[in-house]
Design a protein around this motif. Structure first.
Motif, PDB file in Angstrom:
ATOM      1  N   LYS A 114       0.820  -1.200   0.000  1.00 22.77           N
ATOM      2  CA  LYS A 114       0.000   0.000   0.000  1.00 22.77           C
ATOM      3  C   LYS A 114       0.857   1.254   0.000  1.00 22.77           C
ATOM      4  O   LYS A 114       0.527   2.253  -0.659  1.00 22.77           O
ATOM      5  N   GLU A 115       1.973   1.181   0.711  1.00 23.12           N
ATOM      6  CA  GLU A 115       2.878   2.331   0.782  1.00 23.12           C
ATOM      7  C   GLU A 115       3.882   2.335  -0.371  1.00 23.12           C
ATOM      8  O   GLU A 115       4.848   3.109  -0.359  1.00 23.12           O
ATOM      9  N   THR A 116       3.688   1.423  -1.339  1.00 22.08           N
ATOM     10  CA  THR A 116       4.548   1.295  -2.542  1.00 22.08           C
ATOM     11  C   THR A 116       6.005   1.113  -2.173  1.00 22.08           C
ATOM     12  O   THR A 116       6.915   1.659  -2.821  1.00 22.08           O
ATOM     13  N   LEU A 117       6.258   0.376  -1.095  1.00 22.66           N
ATOM     14  CA  LEU A 117       7.630   0.071  -0.716  1.00 22.66           C
ATOM     15  C   LEU A 117       8.078  -1.259  -1.324  1.00 22.66           C
ATOM     16  O   LEU A 117       9.275  -1.500  -1.444  1.00 22.66           O
ATOM     17  N   ILE A 118       7.121  -2.111  -1.707  1.00 26.85           N
ATOM     18  CA  ILE A 118       7.459  -3.384  -2.343  1.00 26.85           C
ATOM     19  C   ILE A 118       6.545  -3.572  -3.535  1.00 26.85           C
ATOM     20  O   ILE A 118       5.522  -2.888  -3.684  1.00 26.85           O
TER      21      ILE A 118
END
Length: 286
Positions: free
Chosen positions: A262-266
């Motif tokens: 969701k936080e576009t970290l993966i």
């Protein structure tokens, strides 16, 4: 037959009274017996009252019972009652009871009036109704009452044939004397041992479980996933989970993956349908 002497007298056939009131005794046969004693002469004060000899007619339970008896005795069709013959026989019976019991005759006289009315209505020409329907038979109401009464009478007779307590059978009552101090049977050592073993078996079935609360942090597992992905191009999705630690850890790990995505970290990728799922970092570390 009864009289003031309360004696039942009988004269044997072939015997005649003598002028002195005695009978010619043949073979010493008594004229009558009074309380077991032979009686060879009629008492001079013998008086027979008029109502000493009374003829009891058949007892009926009411006017309908008498009327039904007259119809069934002569095999009349109850749906086509010959009113003239039945009314004559009914009135003859009513005349007999009027001379003896006026109160009882009152109820029967009411039915007699009804029979005479029905007979008189049958003699008159029938009246047609306005819609040209056939006039009702004057005997219809009487037939209906007779059929209902016969049905109830037969049902009552069937109920009376059932066994009744006090008439057909009695309840058996048995009194058993018991001692005031109960005597218990002797105990066998083997039975005591078996009872103890049963208690031990029940004790082994009871188990205690202690439930502890483990505090898990989603942020902590997010950091662990990021560390496991560093320096690797792609990591299989199932390698990020640790099934040995239980379902609680698996749920927290999956939530951590969703938060990172969701936080576009993966990035979670799949080459085609039903292909293996891979996870990688969405940025290049310095």
């Amino acid at each position: 037959m009864s009289g003031p002497t309360d004696a039942a007298l009988a004269i044997a056939p072939g015997e005649a009274l003598a002028p002195d009131g005695l009978v010619d005794i043949v073979d010493r046969v008594a004229l009558a017996r009074l309380y077991g004693e032979p009686l060879f002469a009629l008492p001079n004060d013998l008086y027979i009252p008029p109502d000493a000899l009374e003829v009891f007619l058949e007892a009926f339970e009411g006017p309908l019972d008498l009327l039904l008896y007259l119809i069934r005795k002569q095999n009349f069709n109850i749906l086509d009652i010959p009113m003239l013959s039945v009314t004559r026989q009914y009135l003859r019976y009513v005349d007999e009871i009027r001379s003896r019991n006026l109160e009882l005759a009152a109820e029967y006289l009411l039915m007699a009036a009804m029979l005479i009315e029905i007979k008189s209505r049958m003699l008159l020409p029938p009246k047609k109704s306005a819609d040209a329907l056939e006039a009702e038979d004057p005997r219809a109401e009487l037939v209906r009452r007779l059929l209902e009464y016969e049905q109830i009478k037969l049902s009552a007779a069937r109920l009376g044939q059932l066994p009744q307590h006090g008439r057909d059978f009695l309840k058996a009552q048995v009194h058993i004397e018991q001692s005031l101090q109960p005597r218990f049977p002797d105990l066998v050592p083997g039975e005591l041992q078996q009872a103890w073993q049963d208690i031990l078996k029940r004790a082994t079935l009871i188990q205690h479980h202690r439930i502890t609360r483990e505090e898990l942090s989603v942020r902590e597992y997010m950091s662990q996933i990021l560390k496991s992905l560093q320096g690797k191009r792609f990591v299989p999705f199932e390698d990020l989970f640790q099934p040995a630690r239980g379902s609680t850890v698996l749920v927290v790990t999956f939530i951590a993956l969703l938060e990172l995505a969701k936080e576009t970290l993966i990035e979670i990728t799949q080459a085609e349908a039903f292909a293996p799922i891979y996870v990688r970092l969405a940025y290049t570390p310095l």
